[in-house]
Design a protein around this motif. Structure first.
Motif, PDB file in Angstrom:
ATOM      1  N   GLY A 299     -14.966  10.135   9.325  1.00 24.22           N
ATOM      2  CA  GLY A 299     -15.597   9.149   8.543  1.00 24.22           C
ATOM      3  C   GLY A 299     -14.870   7.853   8.331  1.00 24.22           C
ATOM      4  N   PHE A 300     -15.258   6.724   8.021  1.00 28.40           N
ATOM      5  CA  PHE A 300     -14.665   5.735   7.964  1.00 28.40           C
ATOM      6  C   PHE A 300     -15.125   4.848   6.869  1.00 28.40           C
ATOM      7  N   GLU A 301     -14.422   3.948   6.504  1.00 30.39           N
ATOM      8  CA  GLU A 301     -15.076   2.884   5.577  1.00 30.39           C
ATOM      9  C   GLU A 301     -14.403   1.658   5.687  1.00 30.39           C
ATOM     10  N   GLU A 302     -15.296   0.223   5.348  1.00 30.28           N
ATOM     11  CA  GLU A 302     -14.626  -0.919   5.294  1.00 30.28           C
ATOM     12  C   GLU A 302     -14.229  -1.095   3.695  1.00 30.28           C
ATOM     13  N   ALA A 303     -12.954  -0.974   3.597  1.00 33.07           N
ATOM     14  CA  ALA A 303     -12.489  -1.117   1.891  1.00 33.07           C
ATOM     15  C   ALA A 303     -10.964  -1.354   2.063  1.00 33.07           C
ATOM     16  N   CYS A 304     -10.518  -1.969   1.018  1.00 38.73           N
ATOM     17  CA  CYS A 304      -9.275  -2.265   0.653  1.00 38.73           C
ATOM     18  C   CYS A 304      -8.368  -1.079   0.026  1.00 38.73           C
ATOM     19  N   THR A 305      -7.390  -0.348   0.509  1.00 35.53           N
ATOM     20  CA  THR A 305      -6.792   0.739   0.167  1.00 35.53           C
ATOM     21  C   THR A 305      -6.423   0.427  -1.410  1.00 35.53           C
ATOM     22  N   LEU A 306      -5.902  -0.831  -1.315  1.00 35.05           N
ATOM     23  CA  LEU A 306      -5.338  -1.114  -2.931  1.00 35.05           C
ATOM     24  C   LEU A 306      -6.381  -1.232  -3.797  1.00 35.05           C
ATOM     25  N   VAL A 307      -7.570  -1.572  -3.504  1.00 31.67           N
ATOM     26  CA  VAL A 307      -8.721  -1.684  -4.467  1.00 31.67           C
ATOM     27  C   VAL A 307      -9.080  -0.296  -4.703  1.00 31.67           C
ATOM     28  N   LEU A 308      -9.252   0.478  -3.592  1.00 33.63           N
ATOM     29  CA  LEU A 308      -9.738   1.908  -3.951  1.00 33.63           C
ATOM     30  C   LEU A 308      -8.838   2.544  -4.978  1.00 33.63           C
ATOM     31  N   LEU A 309      -7.332   2.552  -4.677  1.00 35.63           N
ATOM     32  CA  LEU A 309      -6.436   3.208  -5.589  1.00 35.63           C
ATOM     33  C   LEU A 309      -6.719   2.617  -7.081  1.00 35.63           C
ATOM     34  N   GLY A 310      -6.728   1.270  -7.196  1.00 37.29           N
ATOM     35  CA  GLY A 310      -6.735   0.680  -8.617  1.00 37.29           C
ATOM     36  C   GLY A 310      -7.886   1.027  -9.378  1.00 37.29           C
ATOM     37  N   THR A 311      -9.167   1.359  -8.347  1.00 38.60           N
ATOM     38  CA  THR A 311     -10.312   1.721  -9.051  1.00 38.60           C
ATOM     39  C   THR A 311     -10.756   3.217  -9.378  1.00 38.60           C
TER      40      THR A 311
ATOM     41  N   ALA B 265       0.706  -1.131  -0.089  1.00 36.73           N
ATOM     42  CA  ALA B 265      -0.064   0.203   0.120  1.00 36.73           C
ATOM     43  C   ALA B 265       0.645   1.244  -0.024  1.00 36.73           C
ATOM     44  N   ILE B 266       1.833   1.222   0.712  1.00 34.80           N
ATOM     45  CA  ILE B 266       2.905   2.374   0.736  1.00 34.80           C
ATOM     46  C   ILE B 266       3.166   2.784  -0.674  1.00 34.80           C
TER      47      ILE B 266
ATOM     48  N   ASP C 284      -5.292  13.328   5.812  1.00 34.16           N
ATOM     49  CA  ASP C 284      -6.560  13.052   5.134  1.00 34.16           C
ATOM     50  C   ASP C 284      -7.004  11.855   5.834  1.00 34.16           C
ATOM     51  N   THR C 285      -6.126  10.944   5.609  1.00 29.46           N
ATOM     52  CA  THR C 285      -6.758   9.268   5.667  1.00 29.46           C
ATOM     53  C   THR C 285      -5.635   8.507   6.475  1.00 29.46           C
ATOM     54  N   VAL C 286      -6.233   7.661   7.503  1.00 25.86           N
ATOM     55  CA  VAL C 286      -5.654   6.546   8.294  1.00 25.86           C
ATOM     56  C   VAL C 286      -5.899   5.141   7.695  1.00 25.86           C
ATOM     57  N   THR C 287      -5.063   4.687   7.072  1.00 25.29           N
ATOM     58  CA  THR C 287      -5.407   3.213   6.690  1.00 25.29           C
ATOM     59  C   THR C 287      -4.850   2.474   7.317  1.00 25.29           C
ATOM     60  N   LEU C 288      -5.621   1.531   8.000  1.00 26.23           N
ATOM     61  CA  LEU C 288      -5.201   0.548   9.055  1.00 26.23           C
ATOM     62  C   LEU C 288      -4.810  -0.913   8.546  1.00 26.23           C
ATOM     63  N   TYR C 289      -3.727  -1.411   9.110  1.00 26.45           N
ATOM     64  CA  TYR C 289      -3.129  -2.655   8.944  1.00 26.45           C
ATOM     65  C   TYR C 289      -2.733  -3.271  10.456  1.00 26.45           C
TER      66      TYR C 289
ATOM     67  N   ARG D  51     -10.801  10.575   7.106  1.00 22.56           N
ATOM     68  CA  ARG D  51     -11.582   9.150   7.130  1.00 22.56           C
ATOM     69  C   ARG D  51     -10.599   8.098   7.794  1.00 22.56           C
ATOM     70  N   VAL D  52     -10.942   7.082   8.003  1.00 18.72           N
ATOM     71  CA  VAL D  52     -10.344   6.006   8.407  1.00 18.72           C
ATOM     72  C   VAL D  52     -10.748   4.844   7.724  1.00 18.72           C
ATOM     73  N   ILE D  53      -9.624   4.171   6.956  1.00 21.05           N
ATOM     74  CA  ILE D  53     -10.101   2.852   6.149  1.00 21.05           C
ATOM     75  C   ILE D  53      -9.579   1.759   6.876  1.00 21.05           C
ATOM     76  N   PHE D  54     -10.634   0.814   7.259  1.00 19.63           N
ATOM     77  CA  PHE D  54     -10.337  -0.553   7.667  1.00 19.63           C
ATOM     78  C   PHE D  54     -10.454  -1.574   6.822  1.00 19.63           C
ATOM     79  N   ASN D  55      -9.067  -1.943   6.249  1.00 15.87           N
ATOM     80  CA  ASN D  55      -8.739  -2.876   5.434  1.00 15.87           C
ATOM     81  C   ASN D  55      -9.399  -4.268   5.786  1.00 15.87           C
ATOM     82  N   PRO D  56      -9.303  -5.138   4.863  1.00 14.43           N
ATOM     83  CA  PRO D  56      -9.666  -6.520   5.401  1.00 14.43           C
ATOM     84  C   PRO D  56      -8.947  -7.095   6.308  1.00 14.43           C
ATOM     85  N   GLY D  57      -9.844  -7.581   7.397  1.00 13.24           N
ATOM     86  CA  GLY D  57      -9.149  -8.096   8.817  1.00 13.24           C
ATOM     87  C   GLY D  57      -9.105  -7.044   9.814  1.00 13.24           C
TER      88      GLY D  57
END
Length: 120
Positions: free
Chosen positions: A105-117, A21-22, A58-63, A83-89
């Motif tokens: 804000g928050f979302e259950e999502a995959c950072t890699l998918v969000l970027l790719g789409t 993701a980085i 802007d965004t905290v993405t959690l692993y 927002r905070v992104i809660f990646n799978p798991g």
């Protein structure tokens, strides 16, 4: 538009999703900050081992799994990200409630998918 992103749970291991993701965030020209248990660098991003008071996140993405997240609730809320992104798991209803109470804000999502789409 660049979104300053904090990757929480950053790993130096190239096969870890936080590491991927980085690199992907950098490829999409987002400014990246990283926190992990081991200091090091991924490309030009330093993995900090101390919780720093970053500005304008802007965004905290959690692993981190939900149990490990508890230690960071106050820190993340204090950063006041958009927002905070809660990646799978990493899904965590307890933390969702705290974020809602603090208008984050928050979302259950995959950072890699969000970027790719193009939805990041």
């Amino acid at each position: 538009m660049s979104k300053k992103t904090l990757v929480l749970g950053a790993s130096l291991k190239p096969e870890r999703y936080s590491n991927i993701a980085i690199n992907r965030l950098l490829n999409y020209n987002h400014e990246v900050k990283a926190f992990g248990l081991r200091a090091g660098k991924i490309n030009n991003v330093t993995i900090d081992t101390e919780l720093l008071p970053y500005d304008d996140i802007d965004t905290v993405t959690l692993y981190l799994n939900p149990l490990r997240q508890k230690a960071y609730y106050d820190y993340i809320i204090g950063l006041q990200p958009k927002r905070v992104i809660f990646n799978p798991g990493t899904e965590n209803p307890e933390f969702y409630h705290l974020l809602q109470q603090n208008n984050i804000g928050f979302e259950e999502a995959c950072t890699l998918v969000l970027l790719g789409t193009g939805q990041y």
